[in-house]
Enzyme design. Structure first.
Site, PDB file in Angstrom:
ATOM      1  N   ARG A 240     -62.616  99.208  63.308  1.00  0.00           N
ATOM      2  CA  ARG A 240     -63.211  98.247  62.373  1.00  0.00           C
ATOM      3  C   ARG A 240     -63.996  97.171  63.114  1.00  0.00           C
ATOM      4  NH1 ARG A 240     -59.221  97.447  58.037  1.00  0.00           N
ATOM      5  NH2 ARG A 240     -60.317  99.198  57.091  1.00  0.00           N
ATOM      6  N   GLU A 361     -65.580 101.620  55.835  1.00  0.00           N
ATOM      7  CA  GLU A 361     -64.412 101.174  56.617  1.00  0.00           C
ATOM      8  C   GLU A 361     -63.859  99.851  56.092  1.00  0.00           C
ATOM      9  OE1 GLU A 361     -64.214 101.639  60.853  1.00  0.00           O
ATOM     10  OE2 GLU A 361     -65.775 103.169  60.831  1.00  0.00           O
TER      11      GLU A 361
END
Length: 384
Positions: A240, A361
């Site tokens: 991330r 994401e």
């Protein structure tokens, strides 16, 4: 050339600065025709592998250097958005294997994806669940020494061109997040079907996949039954921050393009930069870039220093860097005037590239929920 003074920050070690210089050298020469997105992405994976730039995406020891991943994504994104995508998916697609795979699984796939000989994908999202991973319905039923996969995945990056997929399905050890498991799946298995290729404003290889009684060996499971949610979240915890780094790369390129424009463009006999309103725009852009960089590399540094989880730090980096990059790029488009929306120009391309990063994401609104919950949990823990 983009500002590189941030490399002197204490987040980095000498080998990071050496790696950044290497990536910069390779990225300058990554010229690929984007007319055929699938072919371009496949070619870029091969080029990155041949240049050794995919080395940080896979590690048999289960240790991924997040700062190196972030630096690579930032630099590649600044030069070539599709090259950044190609690099990122090699890491995300095999992240579960690097972190949780058996020695046999690692030996079978990591050398191939790291060299660019195989393309990887991460198949988590489903039509009805989106960011709510615990609500996944795709099933994996044990039948002798195989699992039978039934269900559908969508918005799968590298879908349709990948050689190996890390796929998550419900094995039923418990409700919600406790009943998911992770599997290695190859597209040659009977019943594996690409049902739709998805087109987006910034072309990338994306697809919807259907699994019609696909049989995979039990040893294709990554980790233990019921560990899929933990595995997925651990992988996202690493990658991330790299999404934020890619957004930072896009923002740096937009700022560079804007600086060149306002320095060269003249209005009433003077550079556009001489206008105070323009200086205000440039100041805001520079501030957003540096603030995003601090959040990105704080999260990466914390993970590399051994933090078990950096959920809050990674969420902050992803939320801020992607949202502010959108604003930086929008300002650049405005400063270019009509040329900013001309198809094929750099800032127009950046405008299309950045939008998806605020969704995949973990969408921006989801990151806010994560940050709020993590902050409250820390507060309650400190109060005890």
């Amino acid at each position: 050339m983009a500002d590189q003074s941030f490399l002197s920050w204490p987040f980095f070690e000498p080998h990071h600065r050496e790696w950044a210089a290497r990536v910069e050298e390779v990225a300058i020469g990554l010229e690929v025709d984007h007319g055929d997105t699938d072919a371009a992405c496949s070619h870029l994976v091969q080029m990155l592998g041949a240049a050794g730039l995919l080395h940080p995406t896979a590690n048999e020891a289960g240790q991924l250097d997040v700062r190196t991943l972030c630096l690579t994504r930032e630099i590649l994104a600044r030069h070539n958005g599709l090259a950044d995508f190609a690099f990122a998916m090699q890491g995300l697609g095999t992240g579960a294997i690097s972190l949780f795979g058996t020695p046999e699984q690692k030996a079978a796939w990591l050398p191939k994806t790291r060299s660019g000989q195989a393309i990887s994908a991460f198949a988590l999202t489903e039509p009805q669940s989106g960011s709510d991973v615990a609500n996944s319905t795709m099933s994996a039923t044990l039948d002798g020494d195989h699992y039978v996969l039934r269900g559908e995945k969508t918005w799968i990056s590298n879908g349709g061109i990948a050689d190996v997929y890390t796929m998550f399905a419900r094995t039923g050890e418990g409700p919600g997040s406790r009943g998911l498991s992770a599997f290695i799946v190859t597209p040659d298995l009977p019943g594996f079907e690409v049902t739709e290729r998805l087109q987006t404003i910034a072309p990338h290889p994306l697809a919807t996949l259907r699994f019609n009684d696909v049989r995979v060996p039990a040893q294709a499971m990554i980790g233990e039954p019921g560990e899929g949610f933990r595995i997925a979240m651990s992988v996202l915890d690493v990658f991330r921050s790299t999404v934020a780094a890619a957004a930072l790369g896009f923002a740096r390129r937009a700022l560079d393009e804007a600086l060149t424009r306002v320095g060269a463009r003249h209005v009433q006999g003077a550079p556009l930069f001489d206008l105070q309103m323009v200086q205000g725009q440039i100041a805001d852009m520079a501030l957003d870039v540096d603030a995003a960089a601090l959040l990105v590399y704080r999260a990466a540094w914390a993970k590399d220093r051994g933090a078990a989880r950096v959920t809050r730090e990674a969420a902050m980096a992803k939320l801020f860097a992607t949202d502010q990059a959108q604003q930086v790029i929008d300002k650049a488009v405005q400063l270019f005037g009509g040329d900013g929306v001309r198809s094929g120009t750099t800032v127009e391309s950046l405008y299309r590239e950045i939008r998806a990063l605020r969704i995949y994401e973990g969408a921006s609104d989801v990151q806010k929920v994560v940050i709020a919950r993590q902050t409250m949990a820390a507060h309650q823990e400190d109060g005890q």
